[in-house]
Design a protein around this motif. Structure first.
Motif, short mmCIF file in Angstrom:
data_model
loop_
_atom_site.label_atom_id
_atom_site.label_comp_id
_atom_site.label_asym_id
_atom_site.label_seq_id
_atom_site.Cartn_x
_atom_site.Cartn_y
_atom_site.Cartn_z
N GLY A 7 0.82 -1.19 0.00
CA GLY A 7 0.00 0.00 0.00
C GLY A 7 0.86 1.24 0.00
O GLY A 7 2.09 1.17 0.12
N PRO A 8 0.24 2.42 -0.12
CA PRO A 8 1.02 3.67 -0.15
C PRO A 8 1.79 3.93 1.14
O PRO A 8 2.76 4.68 1.15
CB PRO A 8 -0.06 4.74 -0.37
CG PRO A 8 -1.35 4.11 0.04
CD PRO A 8 -1.20 2.66 -0.26
N GLU A 9 1.36 3.28 2.23
CA GLU A 9 2.03 3.48 3.51
C GLU A 9 3.27 2.61 3.68
O GLU A 9 4.02 2.74 4.66
CB GLU A 9 1.05 3.19 4.67
CG GLU A 9 0.73 1.71 4.89
CD GLU A 9 -0.25 1.13 3.86
OE1 GLU A 9 -0.53 -0.09 3.93
OE2 GLU A 9 -0.72 1.90 3.00
N ASP A 10 3.51 1.70 2.71
CA ASP A 10 4.63 0.76 2.83
C ASP A 10 5.93 1.41 2.37
O ASP A 10 6.24 1.44 1.18
CB ASP A 10 4.35 -0.51 2.01
CG ASP A 10 3.34 -1.42 2.67
OD1 ASP A 10 3.62 -1.89 3.78
OD2 ASP A 10 2.27 -1.65 2.09
N THR A 11 6.68 1.91 3.32
CA THR A 11 8.00 2.48 3.03
C THR A 11 9.00 1.36 2.75
O THR A 11 8.71 0.17 2.97
CB THR A 11 8.50 3.31 4.21
OG1 THR A 11 8.65 2.43 5.34
CG2 THR A 11 7.52 4.43 4.55
N ARG A 14 9.50 -0.61 5.90
CA ARG A 14 8.41 -1.53 6.23
C ARG A 14 8.45 -2.76 5.34
O ARG A 14 8.15 -3.87 5.78
CB ARG A 14 7.06 -0.81 6.11
CG ARG A 14 6.85 0.26 7.16
CD ARG A 14 5.46 0.85 7.10
NE ARG A 14 4.45 -0.12 7.47
CZ ARG A 14 3.19 0.20 7.74
NH1 ARG A 14 2.80 1.47 7.67
NH2 ARG A 14 2.32 -0.73 8.06
N LYS A 15 8.82 -2.57 4.09
CA LYS A 15 8.95 -3.72 3.19
C LYS A 15 10.07 -4.64 3.66
O LYS A 15 9.94 -5.87 3.61
CB LYS A 15 9.22 -3.24 1.76
CG LYS A 15 8.04 -2.52 1.12
CD LYS A 15 8.42 -1.97 -0.25
CE LYS A 15 7.25 -1.21 -0.86
NZ LYS A 15 7.60 -0.61 -2.17
N ARG A 288 -6.76 -4.96 -5.47
CA ARG A 288 -7.22 -4.34 -4.21
C ARG A 288 -8.65 -4.76 -3.88
O ARG A 288 -8.99 -4.95 -2.71
CB ARG A 288 -7.09 -2.82 -4.32
CG ARG A 288 -5.64 -2.35 -4.42
CD ARG A 288 -5.52 -0.84 -4.31
NE ARG A 288 -4.13 -0.43 -4.43
CZ ARG A 288 -3.57 0.03 -5.55
NH1 ARG A 288 -4.31 0.14 -6.65
NH2 ARG A 288 -2.30 0.36 -5.58
#
Length: 307
Positions: A7-11, A14-15, A288
């Motif tokens: 998702g867009p929040e996955d920096t 975080r990955k 999605r």
């Protein structure tokens, strides 16, 4: 390897954490594997297969050579793990299959493997020679029965002919002193063949051939519950469309190898690149929707079961 849709929040951090904790990778920008249908037909009539029900309702044909080479050339520019020139068909119906394998090997990166799944009925001596010489990496043959009666009931073909073809293939590999293609025999654990599986294990072990038993699935909606040996359950958290692409003989890219009725067409590689289709807003939105449990545009996923 397991994949997930970031998702867009996955920096980047975080990955990395997800990889370390769960051994999951984000969906790649190009598929990790691709199946290419060079000829849409099959010579068998397996009771558990979607071809059994859709062969008369869907257009059939053979892929244009220029389209095949265009697609392989594009794949050759990416770090793809596997190219398989078959999809919901019998690949050896294409008499030029060895030439196609040779072309893939000419264009692929060194990490890319080649693999086909066949019923073995058309694995003639000449075809075996061609596949060995072309450098095919993996050959999987589906054997669904170990007596003429159960085999014909399952597949509608001749068991003795197929076993003879396999023996000849192994003899050719030995004569040529080749390790490839690596041979794997697969059998579905159905109510038809389950009593023959112990015999099958010994039969292939005696020949030093790798043997795998798979469970039945319903090919996204087909009613084959009577063939399974355990109760089916809905397939969820599927990651097939996160890692693998499926191209029909006419260039249409479908969402899944179980979409026999071609209900979800994502684009056509004759009109766009596979990269463009793989990363298209429509494809990403469908993924999605699936992950949100919304099957309005993915009816095949709503009824897909495994046993």
């Amino acid at each position: 390897m397991e994949y997930y849709m970031p998702g867009p929040e996955d920096t980047l951090w975080r990955k990395f954490v997800r990889w370390r904790k769960h051994r999951q990778l984000p969906r790649p920008r190009f598929p990790r594997a691709i199946q290419i249908q060079t000829d849409s037909r099959c010579n068998a009539d397996c009771v558990f297969c979607g071809w059994h029900h859709t062969k008369g309702s869907q257009p059939q044909g053979r892929m244009d050579e220029a389209l095949f080479r265009k697609l392989v050339d594009e794949c050759g520019g990416h770090w793809i793990g596997r190219i398989s020139p078959y999809l919901m068909n019998e690949p050896l119906l294409d008499p030029n299959m060895p030439d196609k394998i040779a072309y893939i090997n000419k264009r692929r990166k060194f990490v890319t493997k080649t693999k086909i799944n066949s019923n073995g009925a058309l694995l003639s001596e000449g075809m075996s020679e061609g596949l060995v010489d072309a450098g095919l990496r993996h050959l999987w043959i589906s054997v669904q029965g170990y007596s003429e009666e159960t085999y014909r009931q399952s597949m509608g073909l001749s068991l003795s002919k197929v076993l003879g073809n396999i023996d000849k293939f192994l003899e050719i590999k030995s004569r040529k002193k080749k390790d490839l293609p690596k041979l794997t025999i697969t059998t579905l654990k159905t109510t038809i063949v389950e009593n023959e599986l112990e015999y099958a294990k010994k039969y292939w072990a005696d020949r030093n051939v790798r043997f795998k038993i798979h469970q039945v699935d319903n090919r996204s909606g087909q009613d084959i519950s009577h063939l399974g040996t355990v109760a089916p359950k809905l397939r969820r958290n599927c990651d097939l469309f996160l890692k693998q692409a499926y191209v029909l003989y006419n260039g249409d890219v479908i969402i899944c190898c179980h979409d026999w009725e071609r209900t979800v067409v994502l684009g056509n590689v004759g009109e766009q690149s596979l990269y463009e289709i793989w990363n298209s807003p429509r494809f990403l939105e469908l993924i999605r929707q699936y992950q949100a449990g919304n099957f309005r545009n993915l009816k095949i996923c709503a009824s897909c079961t495994v046993t």
